[in-house]
Design an enzyme around this catalytic site. Structure first.
Site, PDB file in Angstrom:
ATOM      1  N   HIS A  83     -23.312  23.926  50.073  1.00 14.05           N
ATOM      2  CA  HIS A  83     -24.566  24.533  49.608  1.00 14.05           C
ATOM      3  C   HIS A  83     -24.281  25.820  48.837  1.00 14.05           C
ATOM      4  O   HIS A  83     -24.796  26.020  47.731  1.00 14.05           O
ATOM      5  CB  HIS A  83     -25.449  24.814  50.830  1.00 14.05           C
ATOM      6  N   GLU A  84     -23.439  26.683  49.412  1.00 14.64           N
ATOM      7  CA  GLU A  84     -23.129  27.956  48.751  1.00 14.64           C
ATOM      8  C   GLU A  84     -22.281  27.746  47.499  1.00 14.64           C
ATOM      9  O   GLU A  84     -22.478  28.437  46.492  1.00 14.64           O
ATOM     10  CB  GLU A  84     -22.413  28.892  49.733  1.00 14.64           C
TER      11      GLU A  84
ATOM     12  N   HIS B 197     -24.432  26.929  44.522  1.00 12.50           N
ATOM     13  CA  HIS B 197     -25.037  28.106  43.881  1.00 12.50           C
ATOM     14  C   HIS B 197     -24.047  28.738  42.898  1.00 12.50           C
ATOM     15  O   HIS B 197     -24.408  29.092  41.773  1.00 12.50           O
ATOM     16  CB  HIS B 197     -25.416  29.156  44.932  1.00 12.50           C
TER      17      HIS B 197
END
Length: 218
Positions: free
Chosen positions: A19-20, A23
């Protein structure tokens, strides 16, 4: 720590880290190389792990039988002013993590449908449990991060493009937002269980909001 606990913790670790990273990659593709320069595009877990948010809190929720699990990694640094399309870029970068979790849940669902072809019953059970946890945790993480509470992605998707001073102060209230989440996600339900009441309002909201997607993918 037994095997079942590891199989429960590993999917949330994968979901949070990817998820990170999403980004960071989205920001990089849109012109900001901050995450790349500080080594946050690496799959190395040590680059992303937040001791409390990635390890302690998920473990406490699992072992405490809270009925749901959430957590976070160290936020990827993003210089939104460096993005090629600042207004749209904020929305795209914030959405990247949620989209990644949805794709991981869909991929896990496809692999789960093939699990019955594993001939070894013990291995089939472990693989199936791992993939089911991948579906559950990735859906929960996507729904959790879509909430419009800072510093969650939903707040930036909804308001991150706005230059209003009051809105920017709201988006910057990370500690207040995480305090709210920890209070109603863990402390209040724990107190409720101690006194014999079900005060897991936050968990019920997440579970009810996620149930349709989890059931569909399972």
């Amino acid at each position: 720590m037994n095997l079942a606990t590891i199989i429960s913790l590993l999917p949330i670790l994968i979901a949070i880290i990817l998820h990170e990273m999403a980004h960071g990659y989205a920001a990089y593709l849109l012109g900001d190389d901050t995450a790349k320069r500080v080594g946050r595009l690496s799959p190395n877990p040590l680059k992303h792990i937040d001791l409390f948010g990635t390890i302690i809190l998920p473990a406490m929720l699992i072992l405490g039988k809270a009925g749901f699990v959430f957590g976070w990694a160290k936020p990827v640094p993003v210089n939104f002013d460096a993005l090629k399309m600042p207004r749209l870029g904020v929305v795209l970068v914030a959405s990247a993590g949620i989209i990644t979790n949805i794709l991981l849940a869909v991929l896990s669902s496809i692999l789960l449908s093939a699990a019955p072809y594993i001939s070894n019953p013990a291995l089939q059970g472990m693989v199936s449990l791992f993939l089911m946890n991948m579906i559950i945790f990735n859906v929960l993480l996507a729904v959790f991060n879509a909430l419009p509470i800072p510093p969650l992605d939903g707040s930036k998707i909804l308001l991150g493009w706005c230059n209003n001073g009051k809105i920017q102060k709201y988006l910057a209230a990370d500690n207040l937002g995480m305090g709210f989440i920890i209070l109603f996600g863990f402390i209040v339900p724990s107190l409720g269980r101690y006194f014999g009441y079900d005060w897991n309002f936050f968990g019920r909201f997440l579970i009810k909001s996620s149930r349709y997607f989890i059931n569909f993918l399972m």
